[in-house]
Design a protein around this motif. Structure first.
Motif, PDB file in Angstrom:
ATOM      1  N   THR A 285       0.848  -1.189   0.000  1.00 48.40           N
ATOM      2  CA  THR A 285       0.000   0.000   0.000  1.00 48.40           C
ATOM      3  C   THR A 285       0.885   1.241   0.000  1.00 48.40           C
ATOM      4  OG1 THR A 285      -1.586  -1.244   1.315  1.00 48.40           O
ATOM      5  CG2 THR A 285      -1.912   1.124   1.184  1.00 48.40           C
ATOM      6  N   PRO A 286       0.595   2.183  -0.914  1.00 41.37           N
ATOM      7  CA  PRO A 286       1.408   3.405  -0.973  1.00 41.37           C
ATOM      8  C   PRO A 286       1.340   4.193   0.341  1.00 41.37           C
ATOM      9  CG  PRO A 286      -0.037   3.240  -2.876  1.00 41.37           C
ATOM     10  CD  PRO A 286      -0.420   2.146  -1.937  1.00 41.37           C
ATOM     11  N   GLU A 287       2.404   4.923   0.588  1.00 44.10           N
ATOM     12  CA  GLU A 287       2.494   5.675   1.854  1.00 44.10           C
ATOM     13  C   GLU A 287       1.419   6.745   1.980  1.00 44.10           C
ATOM     14  OE1 GLU A 287       6.291   7.094   3.187  1.00 44.10           O
ATOM     15  OE2 GLU A 287       7.298   5.523   2.042  1.00 44.10           O
ATOM     16  N   ASP A 288       1.062   7.390   0.884  1.00 43.85           N
ATOM     17  CA  ASP A 288       0.050   8.437   0.968  1.00 43.85           C
ATOM     18  C   ASP A 288      -1.307   7.854   1.357  1.00 43.85           C
ATOM     19  OD1 ASP A 288      -0.159   7.124  -1.464  1.00 43.85           O
ATOM     20  OD2 ASP A 288      -0.697   8.911  -2.613  1.00 43.85           O
ATOM     21  N   VAL A 289      -1.624   6.647   0.898  1.00 45.69           N
ATOM     22  CA  VAL A 289      -2.882   5.997   1.276  1.00 45.69           C
ATOM     23  C   VAL A 289      -2.847   5.640   2.758  1.00 45.69           C
ATOM     24  CG1 VAL A 289      -4.344   3.970   0.886  1.00 45.69           C
ATOM     25  CG2 VAL A 289      -3.306   5.158  -1.058  1.00 45.69           C
ATOM     26  N   LEU A 290      -1.711   5.133   3.224  1.00 47.01           N
ATOM     27  CA  LEU A 290      -1.580   4.820   4.651  1.00 47.01           C
ATOM     28  C   LEU A 290      -1.757   6.076   5.509  1.00 47.01           C
ATOM     29  CD1 LEU A 290       1.413   2.307   4.604  1.00 47.01           C
ATOM     30  CD2 LEU A 290      -0.994   1.800   4.999  1.00 47.01           C
ATOM     31  N   LEU A 291      -1.161   7.159   5.063  1.00 49.31           N
ATOM     32  CA  LEU A 291      -1.272   8.422   5.794  1.00 49.31           C
ATOM     33  C   LEU A 291      -2.718   8.905   5.819  1.00 49.31           C
ATOM     34  CD1 LEU A 291       0.149  10.722   7.254  1.00 49.31           C
ATOM     35  CD2 LEU A 291       0.538  11.791   5.032  1.00 49.31           C
ATOM     36  N   LEU A 292      -3.395   8.813   4.703  1.00 50.14           N
ATOM     37  CA  LEU A 292      -4.807   9.231   4.659  1.00 50.14           C
ATOM     38  C   LEU A 292      -5.669   8.346   5.556  1.00 50.14           C
ATOM     39  CD1 LEU A 292      -5.201  10.013   0.866  1.00 50.14           C
ATOM     40  CD2 LEU A 292      -5.289  11.646   2.751  1.00 50.14           C
ATOM     41  N   ARG A 293      -5.371   7.073   5.619  1.00 49.10           N
ATOM     42  CA  ARG A 293      -6.116   6.180   6.513  1.00 49.10           C
ATOM     43  C   ARG A 293      -5.884   6.566   7.978  1.00 49.10           C
ATOM     44  NH1 ARG A 293      -4.984   0.292   3.683  1.00 49.10           N
ATOM     45  NH2 ARG A 293      -6.294   0.657   1.855  1.00 49.10           N
ATOM     46  N   GLU A 294      -4.651   6.892   8.317  1.00 43.42           N
ATOM     47  CA  GLU A 294      -4.358   7.300   9.685  1.00 43.42           C
ATOM     48  C   GLU A 294      -5.114   8.577  10.041  1.00 43.42           C
ATOM     49  OE1 GLU A 294      -0.182   7.617  10.539  1.00 43.42           O
ATOM     50  OE2 GLU A 294       0.219   5.643   9.694  1.00 43.42           O
ATOM     51  N   ILE A 295      -5.146   9.515   9.087  1.00 41.52           N
ATOM     52  CA  ILE A 295      -5.871  10.777   9.329  1.00 41.52           C
ATOM     53  C   ILE A 295      -7.364  10.491   9.496  1.00 41.52           C
ATOM     54  CG2 ILE A 295      -6.570  12.964   8.265  1.00 41.52           C
ATOM     55  CD1 ILE A 295      -3.760  13.003   6.951  1.00 41.52           C
ATOM     56  N   ARG A 296      -7.901   9.635   8.658  1.00 39.41           N
ATOM     57  CA  ARG A 296      -9.324   9.274   8.755  1.00 39.41           C
ATOM     58  C   ARG A 296      -9.629   8.630  10.101  1.00 39.41           C
ATOM     59  NH1 ARG A 296     -10.772   4.280   5.406  1.00 39.41           N
ATOM     60  NH2 ARG A 296      -9.727   3.414   7.193  1.00 39.41           N
ATOM     61  N   ASP A 297      -8.766   7.689  10.500  1.00 40.32           N
ATOM     62  CA  ASP A 297      -8.996   7.008  11.776  1.00 40.32           C
ATOM     63  C   ASP A 297      -8.883   7.960  12.968  1.00 40.32           C
ATOM     64  OD1 ASP A 297      -9.368   4.684  10.344  1.00 40.32           O
ATOM     65  OD2 ASP A 297      -7.341   3.899  10.696  1.00 40.32           O
ATOM     66  N   SER A 298      -7.940   8.906  12.899  1.00 38.43           N
ATOM     67  CA  SER A 298      -7.795   9.857  14.004  1.00 38.43           C
ATOM     68  C   SER A 298      -8.961  10.846  14.050  1.00 38.43           C
ATOM     69  CB  SER A 298      -6.470  10.599  13.912  1.00 38.43           C
ATOM     70  OG  SER A 298      -6.452  11.409  12.762  1.00 38.43           O
ATOM     71  N   LEU A 299      -9.553  11.162  12.895  1.00 37.23           N
ATOM     72  CA  LEU A 299     -10.717  12.057  12.879  1.00 37.23           C
ATOM     73  C   LEU A 299     -11.959  11.359  13.421  1.00 37.23           C
ATOM     74  CD1 LEU A 299     -10.272  13.917   9.467  1.00 37.23           C
ATOM     75  CD2 LEU A 299     -10.048  14.865  11.755  1.00 37.23           C
ATOM     76  N   LYS A 300     -12.027  10.032  13.243  1.00 37.60           N
ATOM     77  CA  LYS A 300     -13.176   9.294  13.753  1.00 37.60           C
ATOM     78  C   LYS A 300     -13.191   9.275  15.273  1.00 37.60           C
ATOM     79  CE  LYS A 300     -14.139   6.110   9.996  1.00 37.60           C
ATOM     80  NZ  LYS A 300     -14.168   4.699   9.576  1.00 37.60           N
ATOM     81  N   LYS A 301     -12.017   9.360  15.917  1.00 36.61           N
ATOM     82  CA  LYS A 301     -11.927   9.319  17.385  1.00 36.61           C
ATOM     83  C   LYS A 301     -12.346  10.611  17.928  1.00 36.61           C
ATOM     84  CE  LYS A 301      -8.151   6.058  17.444  1.00 36.61           C
ATOM     85  NZ  LYS A 301      -6.789   5.807  17.797  1.00 36.61           N
TER      86      LYS A 301
END
Length: 133
Positions: A117-133
């Motif tokens: 998985t590309p790094e930018d996708v991983l970063l976007l997933r982390e941002i999405r997960d942190s916004l959900k919290k």
């Protein structure tokens, strides 16, 4: 024009094709030697000792005069050489099929591994997960 030609020749596909042609020609000689030296003598032996390339259907036999000199040439359909060439072709095609099957199996295994998985996708997933919290 010369620079375009150099670019054309230096492309990987052209060099790969040239190598394939040379190896294919050498491989064809190997299979022809196999057919001429092993397969056809066995077939000739099984057919009564006549060389396969000498198989023919005589339409009109040669005519000789009283002195034994040939007056009219023999007219014959020489199907033995054709038969030998067909067997040669079938063996070459079969071996190429086996090589391509092995080649495709090797490449299929390499393609089956999931791409990272590309790094930018991983970063976007982390941002999405942190916004959900």
């Amino acid at each position: 024009m010369i620079s375009e030609f150099k670019e054309f020749v230096s492309r990987g596909n052209v060099v790969d094709l040239a190598v394939a042609v040379v190896i294919g020609a050498a491989f064809g000689k190997i299979v022809t030697a196999l057919v001429d030296g092993i397969v056809m003598p066995l077939i000739g032996w099984m057919s009564g000792g006549v060389s396969v390339s000498d198989w023919k259907y005589v339409i009109s036999p040669a005519q000789l005069d009283a002195a034994g000199k040939e007056v009219a040439v023999e007219v014959a359909v020489k199907y033995g050489q054709f038969f030998q060439t067909v067997i040669d072709f079938v063996l070459i095609a079969f071996v190429i099929f086996l090589f391509l099957k092995a080649y495709n199996r090797i490449h299929k295994r390499a393609e089956e591994a999931p791409p990272a998985t590309p790094e930018d996708v991983l970063l976007l997933r982390e941002i999405r997960d942190s916004l959900k919290k």
